[in-house]
Design a protein around this motif. Structure first.
Motif, PDB file in Angstrom:
ATOM      1  N   VAL A   8       0.881  -1.173   0.000  1.00  0.00           N
ATOM      2  CA  VAL A   8       0.000   0.000   0.000  1.00  0.00           C
ATOM      3  C   VAL A   8       0.918   1.224   0.000  1.00  0.00           C
ATOM      4  CG1 VAL A   8      -1.662   1.351   1.331  1.00  0.00           C
ATOM      5  CG2 VAL A   8      -1.901  -1.146   1.215  1.00  0.00           C
ATOM      6  N   ILE A   9       0.650   2.112  -0.941  1.00  0.00           N
ATOM      7  CA  ILE A   9       1.397   3.367  -1.020  1.00  0.00           C
ATOM      8  C   ILE A   9       0.389   4.482  -0.786  1.00  0.00           C
ATOM      9  CG2 ILE A   9       2.724   4.898  -2.550  1.00  0.00           C
ATOM     10  CD1 ILE A   9       3.585   2.284  -4.083  1.00  0.00           C
ATOM     11  N   THR A  10       0.676   5.384   0.126  1.00  0.00           N
ATOM     12  CA  THR A  10      -0.286   6.464   0.396  1.00  0.00           C
ATOM     13  C   THR A  10       0.270   7.800  -0.090  1.00  0.00           C
ATOM     14  OG1 THR A  10       0.597   6.867   2.619  1.00  0.00           O
ATOM     15  CG2 THR A  10      -1.196   5.268   2.427  1.00  0.00           C
ATOM     16  N   ILE A  11      -0.638   8.633  -0.580  1.00  0.00           N
ATOM     17  CA  ILE A  11      -0.275   9.986  -1.022  1.00  0.00           C
ATOM     18  C   ILE A  11      -1.296  10.949  -0.428  1.00  0.00           C
ATOM     19  CG2 ILE A  11       0.180  11.503  -2.979  1.00  0.00           C
ATOM     20  CD1 ILE A  11       0.481   8.974  -4.735  1.00  0.00           C
ATOM     21  N   ASP A  12      -0.830  11.828   0.430  1.00  0.00           N
ATOM     22  CA  ASP A  12      -1.714  12.822   1.041  1.00  0.00           C
ATOM     23  C   ASP A  12      -1.254  14.226   0.673  1.00  0.00           C
ATOM     24  OD1 ASP A  12      -3.508  11.108   2.638  1.00  0.00           O
ATOM     25  OD2 ASP A  12      -1.660  10.532   3.661  1.00  0.00           O
ATOM     26  N   GLY A  13      -2.137  15.169   0.903  1.00  0.00           N
ATOM     27  CA  GLY A  13      -1.801  16.567   0.625  1.00  0.00           C
ATOM     28  C   GLY A  13      -3.061  17.342   0.319  1.00  0.00           C
TER      29      GLY A  13
END
Ligand code: DC
Length: 240
Positions: A8-13
């Motif tokens: 699982v790769i997460t990208i927030d912003g």
């Protein structure tokens, strides 16, 4: 011991920081599902309007979050801004992107019981591995993610990108309405936008798309995100 679970790769912003662009690129590269968690909140918000509810009806909205059937296919191979979204079988035809719903969207996503209902749904996507983009993916939804990325960008760039997204989709949108939407959502979403202390922070003002992807891929590889060779992009269909 080696972890053989699909990564699982997460990208927030914040809004307009480039999360979807990067998320789709990483999902394609690693053969993972692309999960735009914001679309779950958007789909639910359209359902709230359809049911004639307002933000004051938090218990009814929470009940809807627990019972509505939202089908979402965010295949990364599809064109940007092109996804299949159905709420109880009904296609909102882009209504989920209507900036006029910005305030209600943030209000709906601020209801704790809604977030609890969507937490399990979002985690279910992680079982087969995914690239999840949103606001709290690294800190809350997938605290054990293999790689966590946080994107930041200046207000001016984010406004420009959001306007371009609508243009690319062939949707006419009032620039001042869009600008107000971003300001309003930044303010309302700030309490739910988390930068995990372990996240790799990429400033997307300073890097073009190719450089942003290169930095992210380098980081994911440094983190050892091994991807099974038979990875596919299954259709996302969830009850929320
Ligand atoms: O990423 P987006 O702009 O499509 O998100 C839509 C809304 O959903 C936004 O107001 C913030 C909210 N959201 C959230 O609270 N948590 C997430 N993981 C994703 C989105």
């Amino acid at each position: 011991m080696t972890d053989h679970r699909p990564p699982v790769i997460t990208i927030d912003g914040p809004s307009g920081s480039g999360k979807s662009t990067l998320g789709r690129a990483l999902a394609l590269r690693y053969g993972l599902q692309f999960v735009d968690t914001g679309l779950l909140y958007r789909g639910l918000t359209v359902a709230v309007i359809q049911h004639g509810l307002t933000a004051a009806d938090a218990p009814s909205i929470a009940e809807l979050a627990r019972s509505a059937h939202i089908e979402l296919n965010t295949d990364p191979g599809k064109a940007p801004g092109s996804w299949d979204l159905r709420i109880n079988g009904w296609d909102p035809h882009g209504e989920e992107r209507n900036p006029a719903h910005a305030r209600l969207l943030s209000e709906v996503s601020a209801i704790p019981a809604v977030r609890t209902a969507l937490l399990a749904v979002q985690r279910a996507f992680g079982i087969a591995g995914c690239v999840a983009v949103g606001r709290d993916c690294g800190m809350v939804i997938f605290p054990d993610a293999c790689a966590k990325i946080y994107l930041e960008a200046s207000d001016a760039i984010r406004r420009h990108r959001r306007a371009s997204q609508f243009e690319e989709q062939g949707t006419a949108v009032d620039a001042s309405l869009l600008s107000r939407e971003i300001t309003e959502r930044d303010r309302l979403d700030a309490p739910r936008t988390f930068r995990d202390p372990d996240a790799c922070v990429i400033n997307t003002d300073l890097n073009d798309i190719e450089e942003m992807i290169r930095l992210a891929v380098q980081y994911c590889e440094d983190m050892g995100c091994a991807v099974p060779s038979d990875a596919t992009h299954p259709r996302h269909e969830e009850r929320v």
